[in-house]
Design an enzyme around this catalytic site. Structure first.
Site, short mmCIF file in Angstrom:
data_model
loop_
_atom_site.label_atom_id
_atom_site.label_comp_id
_atom_site.label_asym_id
_atom_site.label_seq_id
_atom_site.Cartn_x
_atom_site.Cartn_y
_atom_site.Cartn_z
N TRP A 39 49.06 33.49 45.05
CA TRP A 39 48.31 33.69 46.31
C TRP A 39 48.99 32.66 47.32
O TRP A 39 49.32 33.06 48.24
CB TRP A 39 46.64 33.42 45.99
CG TRP A 39 46.34 34.71 45.34
CD1 TRP A 39 45.83 34.61 44.25
CD2 TRP A 39 46.38 36.04 45.65
NE1 TRP A 39 45.34 35.78 43.74
CE2 TRP A 39 45.77 36.78 44.64
CE3 TRP A 39 46.72 36.49 46.67
CZ2 TRP A 39 45.47 38.27 44.76
CZ3 TRP A 39 46.67 37.99 46.73
CH2 TRP A 39 45.95 38.79 45.76
N ASP B 26 42.52 28.26 50.76
CA ASP B 26 41.93 29.47 50.27
C ASP B 26 41.01 29.23 49.30
O ASP B 26 41.53 28.85 48.05
CB ASP B 26 43.22 30.29 49.88
CG ASP B 26 42.86 31.79 49.27
OD1 ASP B 26 41.70 32.01 49.21
OD2 ASP B 26 43.78 32.48 48.96
N LYS C 35 35.31 38.08 45.46
CA LYS C 35 35.18 37.63 44.13
C LYS C 35 33.77 36.89 43.82
O LYS C 35 33.39 37.02 42.62
CB LYS C 35 36.21 36.28 44.07
CG LYS C 35 37.66 36.61 44.72
CD LYS C 35 38.50 37.51 43.52
CE LYS C 35 39.55 38.50 44.14
NZ LYS C 35 40.64 37.54 45.04
#
Ligand SMILES: *Cc1c(COP(=O)(O)O)cnc(C)c1O
Length: 360
Positions: free
Chosen positions: A101, A171, A195
């Site tokens: 990511w 993030d 999530k």
């Protein structure tokens, strides 16, 4: 009706009580005679939903007044572009790469300026987080970027980099609201909500006010400019109303669990249960060691691709779903987000123990 234990990395398990409440309010939201899905975003009822969601989030995280809360469509990935576009001053962006990511975010930023990789743990197949104490941060950078919990590899930062006056951008998609956080250490905290917080399709961005451009950025689409959201109460256009409504319910559920302190206690208990078993097992082994272990995403392997596949199949038959690892790591991954009950992790460990006995 029977529900499984869903270990999906995202979209992921939500608290059952939240789903039930939403089901009860589906046809008639509190006497409105319609669903939240059908409601004008300009209605008083929806204004209350979004205001309460923001207020509860601020309370949970202890967000100071000088930080803005933005609800933005497009998920975390859209912010990979919005971050460099909104924070660009010198056009130099520093990234620490600890997995897929952060790598993707770095590549996207490279479209808008000089995106530099300060450190990477690629040499160890991202099984650890680069040591932030060994890094020096240059003041010319517009920001330093980290992915605080790498969902795929199952790592997290045991401590944050000290970036001085350079804003830290994080993030937190896969560790959102999983434990207390000191907001003032960051310039920007953001994450996709699917999530740990709600349904897919939205990011929550928490940004220090002075980092938001005060003037229009003529080359940047309005929907990518943070000021579009702050200047229009998050409603320049139709926001993802239903997602915001569910997130708001999840915030209230977290408050009822004892807030972020309570969440952290439960999450650490769940993670310890699984890691302790993994460390004692002769068959299964965790792919991450020590302090870098995520308490949200736990990858593990048997060492044999065939046995891994057999385990995934047998687990599914036993009501343990989405336990297959990401293709870049292989093996298995248990995502044990806030809404995964302790009983679910216990069921997984019991099943693993049984499988181990049958295969020794
Ligand atoms: C899932 C995930 C993303 C991508 O989120 P989208 O909402 O699909 O864009 C980004 N970062 C991390 C850490 C993630 O886990």
């Amino acid at each position: 009706m029977s529900r499984v234990y869903n270990f999906s990395a995202g979209p992921a398990v939500l608290p059952e009580s939240v789903l039930k409440e939403a089901a009860e309010e589906m046809l008639d939201y509190r006497g409105c005679g319609m669903s939240v899905m059908e409601m004008s975003h300009r209605s008083a009822a929806f204004q209350q939903i979004i205001d309460e969601a923001e207020a509860d989030l601020r309370e949970l995280m202890g967000i100071p007044e000088n930080y803005k809360v933005l609800f933005i469509q497009g998920g975390a990935t859209m912010q990979f572009a919005a971050i460099p576009l909104n924070l660009k001053r010198n056009g130099v962006f520093d990234y620490i790469v600890s997995g897929s990511w952060s790598k993707k975010a770095l590549e996207e930023a490279g479209r808008f300026g000089e995106a530099r990789c300060l450190a990477s743990s690629k040499d160890g197949n991202f099984s650890y987080v680069p040591n932030v104490d060994e890094l020096s941060f240059s003041p010319e950078a517009d920001y330093v970027y980290i992915c605080q919990n790498e969902t795929i590899y199952g790592t997290r930062y045991p401590k944050l980099p000290e970036t001085g006056n350079v804003p830290l951008v994080a993030d937190v998609s896969s560790c959102f609201l999983s434990e207390p956080i000191d907001v003032e250490k960051y310039g920007v905290i953001y994450g996709g909500v699917q999530k740990n917080v709600g349904p897919a399709g939205m990011a929550i961005v928490i940004v220090r006010e002075d980092l938001i451009p005060t003037e229009d950025l003529p080359d940047v689409p309005l929907m990518l400019q943070w000021r579009t959201y702050t200047e229009n109460g998050n409603m320049y256009n139709t926001p993802p109303c239903y997602t915001i409504y569910i997130c708001g319910k999840v915030f209230k559920w977290i408050k009822a669990q004892g807030g972020l302190e309570g969440m952290k206690r439960i999450n650490e208990e769940k993670a310890a249960l699984l890691y302790d078993y993994l460390d004692s097992s002769n068959l299964f082994k965790a792919t991450v060691k020590g302090a870098d272990r995520s308490i949200m995403n736990v990858p593990f392997v048997t060492g044999s691709d065939e046995l891994d596949a057999e385990f995934v199949k047998a687990a599914k038959a036993a009501g343990i779903e989405n336990i297959k690892g990401h293709r870049s790591v292989g093996g298995m991954r248990a995502s044990i987000y806030n809404a995964m009950p302790l009983a679910g992790v216990q069921a997984l460990v019991d099943f693993m123990r049984e499988f181990e006995q049958q295969h020794s």
